[in-house]
Design a protein around this motif. Structure first.
Motif, short mmCIF file in Angstrom:
data_model
loop_
_atom_site.label_atom_id
_atom_site.label_comp_id
_atom_site.label_asym_id
_atom_site.label_seq_id
_atom_site.Cartn_x
_atom_site.Cartn_y
_atom_site.Cartn_z
N ILE A 188 31.36 54.78 47.49
CA ILE A 188 32.36 53.71 47.62
C ILE A 188 32.69 53.13 46.26
CG2 ILE A 188 32.84 51.45 48.64
CD1 ILE A 188 30.85 52.17 50.87
N ASP A 189 31.64 52.84 45.47
CA ASP A 189 31.83 52.17 44.18
C ASP A 189 32.62 53.00 43.18
OD1 ASP A 189 30.45 49.81 44.78
OD2 ASP A 189 28.52 50.67 44.26
N VAL A 190 32.39 54.31 43.21
CA VAL A 190 32.96 55.17 42.17
C VAL A 190 33.87 56.26 42.72
CG1 VAL A 190 32.43 56.69 40.22
CG2 VAL A 190 30.94 54.74 40.71
N SER A 191 33.34 57.09 43.60
CA SER A 191 34.04 58.30 44.02
C SER A 191 35.37 58.03 44.72
CB SER A 191 33.13 59.15 44.92
OG SER A 191 31.95 59.50 44.24
N PHE A 192 35.33 57.28 45.82
CA PHE A 192 36.54 57.04 46.62
C PHE A 192 37.53 56.11 45.94
CE2 PHE A 192 34.45 58.07 50.98
CZ PHE A 192 34.48 59.42 50.65
N SER A 193 37.04 55.22 45.09
CA SER A 193 37.91 54.20 44.50
C SER A 193 38.17 54.42 43.02
CB SER A 193 37.28 52.82 44.69
OG SER A 193 36.04 52.73 44.00
N SER A 194 37.74 55.57 42.49
CA SER A 194 37.87 55.86 41.05
C SER A 194 37.20 54.79 40.19
CB SER A 194 39.35 55.99 40.67
OG SER A 194 39.95 57.04 41.39
N GLY A 195 36.15 54.19 40.71
CA GLY A 195 35.39 53.20 39.95
C GLY A 195 35.90 51.78 40.05
N ILE A 196 37.05 51.58 40.72
CA ILE A 196 37.65 50.24 40.78
C ILE A 196 36.78 49.27 41.56
CG2 ILE A 196 39.62 48.91 41.60
CD1 ILE A 196 41.37 51.33 41.00
N VAL A 197 36.27 49.71 42.72
CA VAL A 197 35.42 48.84 43.54
C VAL A 197 34.18 48.43 42.76
CG1 VAL A 197 33.98 48.70 45.61
CG2 VAL A 197 36.26 49.73 45.75
N GLY A 198 33.55 49.39 42.11
CA GLY A 198 32.36 49.09 41.32
C GLY A 198 32.65 48.14 40.19
N LEU A 199 33.76 48.34 39.50
CA LEU A 199 34.14 47.49 38.38
C LEU A 199 34.40 46.06 38.84
CD1 LEU A 199 34.87 47.33 35.36
CD2 LEU A 199 37.21 47.94 35.98
N VAL A 200 35.15 45.91 39.92
CA VAL A 200 35.47 44.57 40.43
C VAL A 200 34.21 43.84 40.88
CG1 VAL A 200 36.65 43.30 42.28
CG2 VAL A 200 37.83 45.15 41.08
N SER A 201 33.32 44.56 41.58
CA SER A 201 32.11 43.91 42.08
C SER A 201 31.19 43.50 40.94
CB SER A 201 31.37 44.82 43.06
OG SER A 201 30.98 46.03 42.43
N ILE A 202 31.12 44.29 39.87
CA ILE A 202 30.31 43.93 38.71
C ILE A 202 30.84 42.66 38.06
CG2 ILE A 202 29.65 44.60 36.36
CD1 ILE A 202 29.54 47.50 37.37
N ILE A 203 32.18 42.58 37.91
CA ILE A 203 32.79 41.41 37.29
C ILE A 203 32.60 40.17 38.16
CG2 ILE A 203 34.99 40.39 36.58
CD1 ILE A 203 35.90 43.22 35.81
N ALA A 204 32.75 40.35 39.48
CA ALA A 204 32.69 39.20 40.39
C ALA A 204 31.27 38.76 40.70
CB ALA A 204 33.41 39.55 41.70
N SER A 205 30.30 39.67 40.55
CA SER A 205 28.92 39.36 40.92
C SER A 205 28.26 38.47 39.89
CB SER A 205 28.12 40.65 41.09
OG SER A 205 26.74 40.39 41.22
N GLU A 206 27.47 37.54 40.37
CA GLU A 206 26.74 36.63 39.48
C GLU A 206 25.71 37.38 38.64
OE1 GLU A 206 23.67 32.81 39.89
OE2 GLU A 206 24.89 33.45 41.61
#
Length: 247
Positions: free
Chosen positions: A122-140
C-alpha cells in the motif's frame, strides 16, 4: 528533524532522531539498484550464460513458473529478509546509517518486519510511494502505514555529537582502561548507555541500572569486576572514550 522519545517498559525515555525523508528515499533507491543488479546478474549469468532459458523452453508452464519464482524470491522478500537478518537495516539503510526500531524500546521482531513488508504494497507499490510519503509527513513519529501497524519507526544512526558528549565524564592522560572488549560498542550504543544511565540515576531506578549492566555484559561479553553496577557503567563509558580516542 523529528525527535522520537521512546519510553521503555522500565519508564526510561530514550531520545532518537527520526531519519529524514531524503535519507529514507535515497535508501529505497539504493535498495532498488541492488535488486536491479541482482536481476541483471540472474539473467546474464544463469538464464543466458548457463543456458537455463533454453532448458525452460522445453518445460511445461508450471515448471517454468516455479523456476522464475525461485530466482525472484530474493527480490520480492528483499526488505523482509535483510531487515530481519541485519536488525532493522537493508543495504540501503546501512549505507545511509538509518535503521528500523520499535517505538517501545525493544528490538523489532520478525513479525514487526513482516507487517512493514506487507504494508509496503500500500505504502509504496500501489501508490508509487505517495501513501508512504504522506503518512511519514503527517505522522508525529515519522511513520508510514507499515510502521504504524508494526509499532516501529526509522531512526538515524548518524552521530552529530562528538565522543566527549557521549561519555559520563572526562578522562585524564594517565587513565588506565579496564575492559578492552568495550570496543564492541558503537558511538550510538555509548550515547544510549549514557542517557539511560543518567535517567535511571536521576530517578533512583536502581533496577534499571542493574538491567543496563546486564545488557552491557550480554552485548560485549564483559563481566563486572567492580561489584558495583554504577561504577561498572562509569568505567565502561570511560573505557569507550579511551579506546575510541586511540583509534
Amino acid at each position: 528533524m523529528t525527535q522520537l522519545s521512546i519510553n521503555t517498559t522500565q519508564n526510561v525515555n530514550i531520545n532518537f532522531t527520526a531519519a529524514s525523508i531524503g535519507d529514507r528515499i535515497l535508501a529505497y533507491l539504493l535498495d532498488f539498484l541492488a535488486k536491479t543488479a541482482y536481476v541483471i546478474v540472474i539473467y546474464s549469468v544463469f538464464f543466458y550464460g548457463l543456458g537455463i532459458n533454453k532448458l525452460m523452453d522445453k518445460m511445461d508452464d508450471w515448471s517454468r513458473i516455479s523456476i522464475l519464482v525461485l530466482f525472484y524470491m530474493p527480490v520480492a522478500f528483499y526488505s523482509l529478509l535483510l531487515e530481519s537478518m541485519l536488525e532493522g537495516q537493508t543495504l540501503g539503510k546501512r549505507l545511509l546509517k538509518i535503521k528500523v526500531v520499535k517505538i517501545d524500546g525493544y528490538q523489532a521482531s520478525f513479525g514487526d518486519y513482516l507487517m512493514r513488508w506487507l504494508f509496503r504494497i500500500i505504502d509504496v507499490s500501489f501508490s508509487s510511494g505517495i501513501v508512504g510519503l504522506v503518512s511519514i509527513i503527517a505522522s508525529e513519529k515519522s511513520q508510514r502505514l507499515g510502521d504504524m501497524a508494526g509499532g516501529t519507526s526509522v531512526i538515524t544512526l548518524k552521530n552529530n555529537i562528538n565522543i566527549n558528549h557521549t561519555i559520563l565524564e572526562e578522562i585524564d592522560v594517565s587513565y588506565v582502561p579496564t575492559y578492552p572488549l568495550v570496543i564492541k560498542l558503537s558511538d550510538n550504543d555509548a550515547r544510549i548507555i549514557k542517557e539511560t544511565f543518567n535517567s535511571a540515576r536521576a530517578n533512583k531506578d536502581y533496577h534499571m541500572i542493574t538491567r543496563l549492566k546486564t545488557k552491557i555484559e550480554d552485548v560485549t561479553g564483559i563481566r563486572n569486576q567492580s561489584g558495583n553496577d554504577e561504577d561498572f557503567i562509569k568505567t565502561i563509558l570511560k573505557d569507550y572514550n579511551y579506546y575510541t580516542q586511540k583509534m
